[in-house]
Design a protein around this motif. Sequence first.
Motif, short mmCIF file in Angstrom:
data_model
loop_
_atom_site.label_atom_id
_atom_site.label_comp_id
_atom_site.label_asym_id
_atom_site.label_seq_id
_atom_site.Cartn_x
_atom_site.Cartn_y
_atom_site.Cartn_z
N VAL A 163 -0.65 -18.87 -16.79
CA VAL A 163 -0.51 -17.87 -17.87
C VAL A 163 -1.55 -16.76 -17.68
O VAL A 163 -1.23 -15.57 -17.74
CB VAL A 163 -0.64 -18.53 -19.25
CG1 VAL A 163 -0.72 -17.48 -20.35
CG2 VAL A 163 0.53 -19.48 -19.49
N ARG A 164 -2.80 -17.15 -17.42
CA ARG A 164 -3.89 -16.18 -17.25
C ARG A 164 -3.59 -15.24 -16.09
O ARG A 164 -3.93 -14.06 -16.14
CB ARG A 164 -5.20 -16.93 -17.02
CG ARG A 164 -6.43 -16.19 -17.48
CD ARG A 164 -7.66 -17.09 -17.51
NE ARG A 164 -7.67 -17.93 -18.70
CZ ARG A 164 -7.67 -19.27 -18.69
NH1 ARG A 164 -7.71 -19.94 -17.57
NH2 ARG A 164 -7.67 -19.94 -19.82
N ALA A 165 -2.95 -15.75 -15.04
CA ALA A 165 -2.63 -14.93 -13.87
C ALA A 165 -1.38 -14.08 -14.07
O ALA A 165 -0.98 -13.34 -13.17
CB ALA A 165 -2.45 -15.83 -12.64
N GLY A 166 -0.74 -14.19 -15.24
CA GLY A 166 0.45 -13.38 -15.54
C GLY A 166 1.73 -13.92 -14.94
O GLY A 166 2.75 -13.23 -14.92
N ARG A 167 1.72 -15.17 -14.49
CA ARG A 167 2.90 -15.70 -13.80
C ARG A 167 3.97 -16.22 -14.76
O ARG A 167 5.08 -16.52 -14.32
CB ARG A 167 2.47 -16.77 -12.81
CG ARG A 167 1.62 -16.16 -11.70
CD ARG A 167 1.13 -17.17 -10.70
NE ARG A 167 0.29 -16.50 -9.70
CZ ARG A 167 -0.88 -16.96 -9.29
NH1 ARG A 167 -1.36 -18.11 -9.76
NH2 ARG A 167 -1.57 -16.29 -8.40
N ARG A 168 3.64 -16.30 -16.04
CA ARG A 168 4.66 -16.70 -17.01
C ARG A 168 5.77 -15.65 -17.08
O ARG A 168 6.89 -15.96 -17.47
CB ARG A 168 4.02 -16.92 -18.38
CG ARG A 168 5.01 -17.45 -19.40
CD ARG A 168 4.38 -17.97 -20.64
NE ARG A 168 3.42 -17.05 -21.21
CZ ARG A 168 2.66 -17.35 -22.24
NH1 ARG A 168 2.73 -18.53 -22.80
NH2 ARG A 168 1.81 -16.46 -22.73
N ARG A 169 5.47 -14.42 -16.69
CA ARG A 169 6.51 -13.39 -16.66
C ARG A 169 7.58 -13.70 -15.61
O ARG A 169 8.71 -13.24 -15.72
CB ARG A 169 5.89 -12.02 -16.37
CG ARG A 169 5.03 -11.48 -17.50
CD ARG A 169 4.61 -10.04 -17.25
NE ARG A 169 3.78 -9.88 -16.05
CZ ARG A 169 2.46 -9.97 -16.03
NH1 ARG A 169 1.80 -10.24 -17.14
NH2 ARG A 169 1.79 -9.81 -14.91
N PRO A 194 6.41 -15.98 -8.61
CA PRO A 194 6.88 -14.62 -8.33
C PRO A 194 7.89 -14.55 -7.18
O PRO A 194 8.88 -13.82 -7.26
CB PRO A 194 5.59 -13.85 -8.00
CG PRO A 194 4.53 -14.60 -8.74
CD PRO A 194 4.93 -16.05 -8.63
#
Length: 199
Positions: A83-89, A57
């Motif tokens: 991915v689970r933590a939403g960091r792929r965004r 991020p």
Amino acid sequence: MTHDHTRVQEFFGARAAGWDRRFPDDGPAYTAAVAALGLCPGDTVLDAGCGTGRALPALRAAVGDGGTVLGADLTPQMLAEAVRAGRRRAGGLLLADVARLPLRDRALDAVFGAGLIGHLPEPGRNLGELARVVRPGGRLALFHPLGRAALAARQGRRITDDDLRAEPRLRPLLAGAGWRLESYADEPGRFLALAVRRG
């Protein structure tokens, strides 16, 4: 896959699910280290050995929507946690060995490596691989949210001059791999070495 890779995957794979919970207060240190890297909007940056993607991020914020952020790690479980933590965004994730990156020569403006150097099987050669994928004048940040002495104490060992992060060892190691050490900080609350890719 070498024995070193197997050991690294086993170590981090077994700890991936709880990794972020173990170190909940590291966020500001990551943000400050990314700021020190001096990224510009539109840059292309790799988080080498990204783990659960805690730097992604901050790297995305630094390069903006027009930049490219990649995270590469050897351990599938760590990438699954990212991915689970939403960091792929924040960036693309690659299951890749930083010793043999699937990137073309001079493709990057910078590399960020948190806790990386102590896990490289052949540090000189592996730092040379990072130099291969960075343009001349591009930058490298080797970072840890603890300084050498604090990290050694956490691991129950004594600090020695043999440590790869010790400046007298790190400077020639980087130079032999195509980097020029530009700044070095080893404090209780962080380790940060910034280097520039020689032309």
